[in-house]
Motif scaffolding. Structure first.
Motif, PDB file in Angstrom:
ATOM      1  N   PHE A  24       0.833  -1.193   0.000  1.00 29.20           N
ATOM      2  CA  PHE A  24       0.000   0.000   0.000  1.00 29.20           C
ATOM      3  C   PHE A  24       0.870   1.246   0.000  1.00 29.20           C
ATOM      4  CE2 PHE A  24      -1.888   3.430   2.480  1.00 29.20           C
ATOM      5  CZ  PHE A  24      -2.942   3.737   1.653  1.00 29.20           C
ATOM      6  N   ALA A  25       1.883   1.248   0.835  1.00 27.84           N
ATOM      7  CA  ALA A  25       2.749   2.416   0.936  1.00 27.84           C
ATOM      8  C   ALA A  25       3.470   2.668  -0.374  1.00 27.84           C
ATOM      9  CB  ALA A  25       3.754   2.231   2.066  1.00 27.84           C
ATOM     10  N   GLU A  26       3.938   1.622  -1.009  1.00 25.48           N
ATOM     11  CA  GLU A  26       4.663   1.802  -2.263  1.00 25.48           C
ATOM     12  C   GLU A  26       3.745   2.298  -3.366  1.00 25.48           C
ATOM     13  OE1 GLU A  26       6.376  -2.017  -2.840  1.00 25.48           O
ATOM     14  OE2 GLU A  26       8.002  -1.660  -1.403  1.00 25.48           O
ATOM     15  N   ALA A  27       2.498   1.849  -3.368  1.00 31.27           N
ATOM     16  CA  ALA A  27       1.549   2.273  -4.399  1.00 31.27           C
ATOM     17  C   ALA A  27       1.062   3.692  -4.154  1.00 31.27           C
ATOM     18  CB  ALA A  27       0.360   1.325  -4.447  1.00 31.27           C
ATOM     19  N   ALA A  28       1.071   4.123  -2.902  1.00 25.83           N
ATOM     20  CA  ALA A  28       0.501   5.428  -2.573  1.00 25.83           C
ATOM     21  C   ALA A  28       1.515   6.555  -2.633  1.00 25.83           C
ATOM     22  CB  ALA A  28      -0.103   5.392  -1.169  1.00 25.83           C
ATOM     23  N   VAL A  29       2.787   6.264  -2.766  1.00 25.88           N
ATOM     24  CA  VAL A  29       3.802   7.315  -2.765  1.00 25.88           C
ATOM     25  C   VAL A  29       3.697   8.122  -4.050  1.00 25.88           C
ATOM     26  CG1 VAL A  29       6.271   7.769  -2.770  1.00 25.88           C
ATOM     27  CG2 VAL A  29       5.337   6.035  -1.265  1.00 25.88           C
ATOM     28  N   SER A  98      -0.586 -19.256   4.786  1.00 21.51           N
ATOM     29  CA  SER A  98      -1.873 -19.113   4.101  1.00 21.51           C
ATOM     30  C   SER A  98      -2.365 -17.665   4.079  1.00 21.51           C
ATOM     31  CB  SER A  98      -2.925 -20.011   4.757  1.00 21.51           C
ATOM     32  OG  SER A  98      -3.230 -19.539   6.053  1.00 21.51           O
ATOM     33  N   LEU A  99      -1.666 -16.780   4.775  1.00 21.78           N
ATOM     34  CA  LEU A  99      -2.073 -15.371   4.758  1.00 21.78           C
ATOM     35  C   LEU A  99      -1.916 -14.811   3.352  1.00 21.78           C
ATOM     36  CD1 LEU A  99      -0.498 -13.909   8.022  1.00 21.78           C
ATOM     37  CD2 LEU A  99      -2.907 -14.317   7.554  1.00 21.78           C
ATOM     38  N   ASP A 100      -2.909 -14.092   2.924  1.00 17.26           N
ATOM     39  CA  ASP A 100      -2.873 -13.481   1.600  1.00 17.26           C
ATOM     40  C   ASP A 100      -3.227 -12.009   1.747  1.00 17.26           C
ATOM     41  OD1 ASP A 100      -2.710 -13.184  -1.154  1.00 17.26           O
ATOM     42  OD2 ASP A 100      -4.845 -13.658  -1.424  1.00 17.26           O
ATOM     43  N   PHE A 101      -2.265 -11.178   1.453  1.00 15.00           N
ATOM     44  CA  PHE A 101      -2.484  -9.742   1.555  1.00 15.00           C
ATOM     45  C   PHE A 101      -2.771  -9.206   0.168  1.00 15.00           C
ATOM     46  CE2 PHE A 101       0.284 -10.794   5.114  1.00 15.00           C
ATOM     47  CZ  PHE A 101      -0.437 -10.258   6.155  1.00 15.00           C
ATOM     48  N   PRO A 102      -3.962  -8.673  -0.039  1.00 18.11           N
ATOM     49  CA  PRO A 102      -4.305  -8.173  -1.379  1.00 18.11           C
ATOM     50  C   PRO A 102      -3.500  -6.914  -1.717  1.00 18.11           C
ATOM     51  CG  PRO A 102      -6.027  -7.626   0.188  1.00 18.11           C
ATOM     52  CD  PRO A 102      -5.041  -8.482   0.920  1.00 18.11           C
ATOM     53  N   MET A 103      -3.183  -6.804  -2.980  1.00 19.06           N
ATOM     54  CA  MET A 103      -2.480  -5.611  -3.447  1.00 19.06           C
ATOM     55  C   MET A 103      -3.501  -4.492  -3.623  1.00 19.06           C
ATOM     56  SD  MET A 103       0.738  -6.168  -3.710  1.00 19.06           S
ATOM     57  CE  MET A 103       1.299  -4.866  -4.765  1.00 19.06           C
ATOM     58  N   TYR A 104      -3.109  -3.331  -3.231  1.00 20.78           N
ATOM     59  CA  TYR A 104      -3.984  -2.170  -3.362  1.00 20.78           C
ATOM     60  C   TYR A 104      -3.776  -1.570  -4.737  1.00 20.78           C
ATOM     61  CZ  TYR A 104      -6.028   2.389  -2.584  1.00 20.78           C
ATOM     62  OH  TYR A 104      -6.787   3.526  -2.683  1.00 20.78           O
ATOM     63  N   ASP A 105      -4.836  -1.475  -5.513  1.00 16.53           N
ATOM     64  CA  ASP A 105      -4.763  -0.895  -6.845  1.00 16.53           C
ATOM     65  C   ASP A 105      -5.129   0.582  -6.745  1.00 16.53           C
ATOM     66  OD1 ASP A 105      -4.542  -0.496  -9.547  1.00 16.53           O
ATOM     67  OD2 ASP A 105      -6.541  -1.281  -9.996  1.00 16.53           O
ATOM     68  N   ALA A 106      -4.133   1.402  -6.808  1.00 20.46           N
ATOM     69  CA  ALA A 106      -4.341   2.836  -6.652  1.00 20.46           C
ATOM     70  C   ALA A 106      -4.656   3.527  -7.971  1.00 20.46           C
ATOM     71  CB  ALA A 106      -3.107   3.472  -6.026  1.00 20.46           C
ATOM     72  N   SER A 107      -4.716   2.795  -9.076  1.00 16.76           N
ATOM     73  CA  SER A 107      -4.908   3.431 -10.377  1.00 16.76           C
ATOM     74  C   SER A 107      -6.274   4.107 -10.496  1.00 16.76           C
ATOM     75  CB  SER A 107      -4.713   2.417 -11.501  1.00 16.76           C
ATOM     76  OG  SER A 107      -5.664   1.383 -11.390  1.00 16.76           O
ATOM     77  N   ALA A 108      -7.323   3.458  -9.971  1.00 19.48           N
ATOM     78  CA  ALA A 108      -8.659   4.067 -10.049  1.00 19.48           C
ATOM     79  C   ALA A 108      -8.716   5.333  -9.205  1.00 19.48           C
ATOM     80  CB  ALA A 108      -9.728   3.072  -9.589  1.00 19.48           C
ATOM     81  N   LEU A 109      -8.141   5.261  -8.020  1.00 16.20           N
ATOM     82  CA  LEU A 109      -8.107   6.432  -7.153  1.00 16.20           C
ATOM     83  C   LEU A 109      -7.262   7.541  -7.782  1.00 16.20           C
ATOM     84  CD1 LEU A 109      -8.912   7.624  -4.406  1.00 16.20           C
ATOM     85  CD2 LEU A 109      -6.832   6.622  -3.470  1.00 16.20           C
TER      86      LEU A 109
END
Length: 182
Positions: A24-29, A98-109
């Motif tokens: 999330f942090a990398e996508a939001a920078v 088994s933990l799966d952390f979804p990637m945040y797609d910041a493109s729409a935002l």
């Protein structure tokens, strides 16, 4: 002792999961700003103070994102084999894998924010054009007022009477009739 080892293992799992959330942090920078050119376009001291405050907050947010984007150390499962029951360790290991952390797609935002920003920029350009047009009009009015004030400051009665012969004739007539009260 088992309880302490389990707590240690849980804390490492939490740290590792926080490291995985760095996506999330990398996508939001956002890209770097040219703060100096932005500051040079601001005239008021209050605006400069607000910009400095905004810059400070921006730096804090960037530092938090940077700290979130640093990868955490991998969990050393072998070090816990001696201290924790193998079944409990296997349960933790399976749960963690088994933990799966979804990637945040910041493109729409980002697209939404960009479209709103484009609208704001367009509105600002229109207001700037209107403001420049109005400033030119006001500058012309100021020049006309200055010319009128200059003319009034140096005007004499003889000049005014020479400019308006009908007024001079009316005043002469009133004087000859002795009519000094209008």
């Amino acid at each position: 002792m088992l309880r302490g080892s389990a707590r240690g293992l849980l804390s490492k799992v939490k740290l590792h999961s926080w490291g995985q959330q760095r996506c999330f942090a990398e996508a939001a920078v956002a890209p770097k700003f040219d703060w100096d050119s932005l500051e040079s376009s601001i005239a008021s001291e209050a605006g400069k103070r607000d910009l400095a405050s905004l810059r400070s907050v921006w730096i804090d947010v960037q530092q938090k994102f940077d700290s979130m984007s640093q990868s955490s150390a991998e969990i050393d499962w072998k070090s816990y084999e001696k201290e924790v029951d193998p079944e409990v360790l296997k349960m933790f290991k399976d749960s963690f894998s088994s933990l799966d952390f979804p990637m945040y797609d910041a493109s729409a935002l980002a697209k939404d924010a960009e479209s709103k920003l484009d609208g704001i920029i367009k509105q600002a350009e229109e207001l700037t054009a209107q403001s420049e047009k109005r400033m030119k009009e006001l500058e012309k009015e100021i020049q006309e007022c200055e010319r009128a004030m200059e003319a009034v400051a140096h005007a004499t009665i003889d000049d005014e009477l020479a400019a308006d012969p009908a007024l001079a004739k009316q005043i002469d007539q009133e004087i000859s009739e002795g009519n000094f009260i209008p």
